[in-house]
Write a protein that holds these residues in place. Sequence first.
Motif, mmCIF file in Angstrom:
data_model
loop_
_atom_site.group_PDB
_atom_site.id
_atom_site.type_symbol
_atom_site.label_atom_id
_atom_site.label_comp_id
_atom_site.label_asym_id
_atom_site.label_seq_id
_atom_site.Cartn_x
_atom_site.Cartn_y
_atom_site.Cartn_z
ATOM 1 N N SER A 1 -66.710 -25.398 -2.899
ATOM 2 C CA SER A 1 -67.786 -26.072 -2.156
ATOM 3 C C SER A 1 -67.212 -27.115 -1.204
ATOM 4 O O SER A 1 -67.713 -27.286 -0.083
ATOM 5 C CB SER A 1 -68.782 -26.714 -3.125
ATOM 6 O OG SER A 1 -68.218 -27.814 -3.815
ATOM 7 N N PHE A 2 -66.153 -27.806 -1.620
ATOM 8 C CA PHE A 2 -65.491 -28.770 -0.726
ATOM 9 C C PHE A 2 -64.881 -28.039 0.475
ATOM 10 O O PHE A 2 -64.918 -28.546 1.605
ATOM 11 C CB PHE A 2 -64.400 -29.542 -1.470
ATOM 12 C CG PHE A 2 -64.912 -30.392 -2.602
ATOM 13 C CD1 PHE A 2 -66.189 -30.934 -2.569
ATOM 14 C CD2 PHE A 2 -64.118 -30.657 -3.710
ATOM 15 C CE1 PHE A 2 -66.660 -31.720 -3.608
ATOM 16 C CE2 PHE A 2 -64.590 -31.436 -4.760
ATOM 17 C CZ PHE A 2 -65.865 -31.965 -4.711
ATOM 18 N N GLY A 3 -64.328 -26.851 0.223
ATOM 19 C CA GLY A 3 -63.757 -26.055 1.314
ATOM 20 C C GLY A 3 -64.792 -25.706 2.363
ATOM 21 O O GLY A 3 -64.544 -25.808 3.566
ATOM 22 N N SER B 1 -65.977 -17.679 0.281
ATOM 23 C CA SER B 1 -64.738 -17.399 1.007
ATOM 24 C C SER B 1 -65.022 -16.709 2.337
ATOM 25 O O SER B 1 -64.383 -17.005 3.355
ATOM 26 C CB SER B 1 -63.814 -16.528 0.145
ATOM 27 O OG SER B 1 -62.609 -16.256 0.814
ATOM 28 N N VAL B 2 -65.999 -15.790 2.362
ATOM 29 C CA VAL B 2 -66.374 -15.113 3.615
ATOM 30 C C VAL B 2 -66.831 -16.134 4.651
ATOM 31 O O VAL B 2 -66.412 -16.105 5.815
ATOM 32 C CB VAL B 2 -67.485 -14.078 3.363
ATOM 33 C CG1 VAL B 2 -68.016 -13.529 4.696
ATOM 34 C CG2 VAL B 2 -66.964 -12.929 2.507
ATOM 35 N N MET B 3 -67.682 -17.074 4.225
ATOM 36 C CA MET B 3 -68.180 -18.097 5.151
ATOM 37 C C MET B 3 -67.035 -18.974 5.655
ATOM 38 O O MET B 3 -66.964 -19.283 6.856
ATOM 39 C CB MET B 3 -69.222 -18.967 4.429
ATOM 40 C CG MET B 3 -69.874 -20.026 5.313
ATOM 41 S SD MET B 3 -70.975 -19.363 6.588
ATOM 42 C CE MET B 3 -70.156 -19.874 8.092
ATOM 43 N N PHE B 4 -66.140 -19.342 4.754
ATOM 44 C CA PHE B 4 -65.025 -20.200 5.167
ATOM 45 C C PHE B 4 -64.143 -19.501 6.207
ATOM 46 O O PHE B 4 -63.832 -20.066 7.254
ATOM 47 C CB PHE B 4 -64.172 -20.608 3.962
ATOM 48 C CG PHE B 4 -62.944 -21.385 4.359
ATOM 49 C CD1 PHE B 4 -63.024 -22.744 4.599
ATOM 50 C CD2 PHE B 4 -61.725 -20.749 4.556
ATOM 51 C CE1 PHE B 4 -61.911 -23.457 5.010
ATOM 52 C CE2 PHE B 4 -60.603 -21.455 4.963
ATOM 53 C CZ PHE B 4 -60.693 -22.810 5.186
ATOM 54 N N TRP B 5 -63.734 -18.259 5.904
ATOM 55 C CA TRP B 5 -62.822 -17.559 6.814
ATOM 56 C C TRP B 5 -63.496 -17.201 8.132
ATOM 57 O O TRP B 5 -62.822 -17.066 9.157
ATOM 58 C CB TRP B 5 -62.248 -16.314 6.147
ATOM 59 C CG TRP B 5 -61.320 -16.619 5.017
ATOM 60 C CD1 TRP B 5 -61.469 -16.289 3.703
ATOM 61 C CD2 TRP B 5 -60.086 -17.349 5.095
ATOM 62 N NE1 TRP B 5 -60.425 -16.765 2.965
ATOM 63 C CE2 TRP B 5 -59.555 -17.418 3.787
ATOM 64 C CE3 TRP B 5 -59.391 -17.953 6.132
ATOM 65 C CZ2 TRP B 5 -58.363 -18.064 3.502
ATOM 66 C CZ3 TRP B 5 -58.197 -18.607 5.847
ATOM 67 C CH2 TRP B 5 -57.687 -18.650 4.555
ATOM 68 N N ALA B 6 -64.828 -17.058 8.122
ATOM 69 C CA ALA B 6 -65.537 -16.792 9.380
ATOM 70 C C ALA B 6 -65.322 -17.936 10.363
ATOM 71 O O ALA B 6 -65.298 -17.731 11.586
ATOM 72 C CB ALA B 6 -67.024 -16.586 9.108
ATOM 73 N N LEU C 1 -58.181 -29.269 5.519
ATOM 74 C CA LEU C 1 -58.596 -29.901 4.263
ATOM 75 C C LEU C 1 -59.423 -28.916 3.434
ATOM 76 O O LEU C 1 -59.261 -28.810 2.209
ATOM 77 C CB LEU C 1 -59.402 -31.169 4.548
ATOM 78 C CG LEU C 1 -58.676 -32.307 5.285
ATOM 79 C CD1 LEU C 1 -59.631 -33.474 5.533
ATOM 80 C CD2 LEU C 1 -57.457 -32.768 4.504
ATOM 81 N N GLY C 2 -60.297 -28.184 4.118
ATOM 82 C CA GLY C 2 -61.088 -27.173 3.424
ATOM 83 C C GLY C 2 -60.248 -26.014 2.939
ATOM 84 O O GLY C 2 -60.454 -25.492 1.837
ATOM 85 N N GLU C 3 -59.274 -25.613 3.749
ATOM 86 C CA GLU C 3 -58.429 -24.483 3.387
ATOM 87 C C GLU C 3 -57.628 -24.771 2.121
ATOM 88 O O GLU C 3 -57.464 -23.899 1.261
ATOM 89 C CB GLU C 3 -57.492 -24.145 4.550
ATOM 90 C CG GLU C 3 -56.711 -22.864 4.352
ATOM 91 C CD GLU C 3 -56.022 -22.393 5.616
ATOM 92 O OE1 GLU C 3 -55.151 -21.526 5.522
ATOM 93 O OE2 GLU C 3 -56.369 -22.907 6.707
ATOM 94 N N LEU C 4 -57.137 -25.984 1.989
ATOM 95 C CA LEU C 4 -56.352 -26.347 0.809
ATOM 96 C C LEU C 4 -57.220 -26.491 -0.434
ATOM 97 O O LEU C 4 -56.718 -26.386 -1.554
ATOM 98 C CB LEU C 4 -55.579 -27.645 1.073
ATOM 99 C CG LEU C 4 -54.416 -27.493 2.049
ATOM 100 C CD1 LEU C 4 -53.837 -28.847 2.421
ATOM 101 C CD2 LEU C 4 -53.322 -26.602 1.453
#
Length: 497
Positions: free
Chosen positions: A372-374, A302-307, A412-415
């Motif tokens: 992982s898809f996110g 989640s940290v990597m995604f939100w970064a 798409l990743g966020e969902l």
Amino acid sequence: MSNEMKQKIVESVPQKGFFGHPKGLFTLFFTEFWERFSYYGMRAILVFYMYYEVSKGGLGLDQTTALSIMSIYGSLVYMSGIIGGWLADRILGTSKAVFYGGILIMLGHIALAVPGNLILFFISMVLIVLGTGLLKPNVSSVVGDIYSEQDNRRDSGFSIFYMGINLGGFLSPLIVGEIGMKHDFHLGFAIAAIGMFIGLLLFVFTKKKNLGLAGTIVPNPMTATEKRKTFTIVGLSAIILAIAIAVAIPMGLLTFDSFVALIGILGIGLPILYFTVMYRSKKTSSVERSRLLAYIPLFIASVMFWAIQEQGSTILANYADKRTQLEIAGFSISPAWFQSLNPLFIITIAPIFAWMWVKLGKRQPTIPQKFSFGLLFAGLSFIVILIPGYFAGTDALVNPLWLVLSYFIVVLGELCLSPVGLSATTKLAPAAFSAQTMSLWFLSNAAAQAINAQVVKFYTPETEMVYFGIIGGVSILLAVILFLFAPKIQGFMKGIK
């Protein structure tokens, strides 16, 4: 909170009445809609307000400083969820925390709406940070309360709730952005304050009928002795902190750079401390400890995604303002309007994802696989945005459709990650730390933006391709690693699907 009490809360909420979901989802959907309307409206113009010249109605700050402040502000907003979650779990309950948080947010936007100086600007930031910390994690926690743990509608309900968040986020940059950028920044901030006021009214007048007992129970109340001890410690800490700040600033020890570094340390250190305290607590069972271990790789993902995602309001906002063609066929595009793309795509696609999870049922991907898809889509969104620079160079203005495509891919990743993460948090949370675990989830965003406050300093037109390429590549690599370890992580969840 005991399982019996959880069931009693669920039974007190009308289980039909909002698109086949509990009636309380209506109250929570629109409360969060108006809170996000106010927040994203303010955020759509805030970075421009900071670095635009005073003659244009801005504060005239250095652009790099403004981008770092934006990231630090975002980090503190989510970091303050620790305070909000703790107060809800130990003293207030989630319903009161939501109400008091809304009041502070509204006052913060009112402070921004008053033309003034930099001091008034920072006062408004403090109010909004504290208010969001009270409201944001706790309104999401109440969503979890209105469903039983075995209710198959749960993930779908969080996806619908997530639509409310993004419906507010879609409309506000168009309205606040138009008025703030083309007319007056302070008038735009005033509209944000009005939005929060409407949300407060709706929450107050519908919660009793729609939410029943949800949010009214303090899950881990403090004893009188604990309260006296805690308030004494907090009071002394506040006094010591005030003295330290008063001494450090004149001595040059507390500068903007050192403050950014401190927030970075807190962004990483606080989640570690939180995990440790909950894992070692006597109130956490062995099953709950196993689930906390499963939560750690999800938190890192989640940290990597939100970064990446949160740079939509900093680096990509600047990219829209400086690197994008804003005049097309005689029509002028406001750079603030691009902030509506993310919520627009979520509104459009979220119902498909909500339907898909329900349709797949037990055949849907596991929680770690969804994460992982996110990460995969987040990485691809940054790879896409470096393409126009590769072909046309970093000096030429690029077609706005490249930004549109980047925002679409990250959605798409966020969902795949964000609503699923909210739902997973309510499932994996130890019973004694329910609201605080939701605060921990939002700490992943705080950690990401604390890191971003340092990372954005490396972005320049000359380093643009390397910047997007490295960050996007790291996200894709982590996606592959998480997918490979998904079965192992799922095993630690002890029955949670």
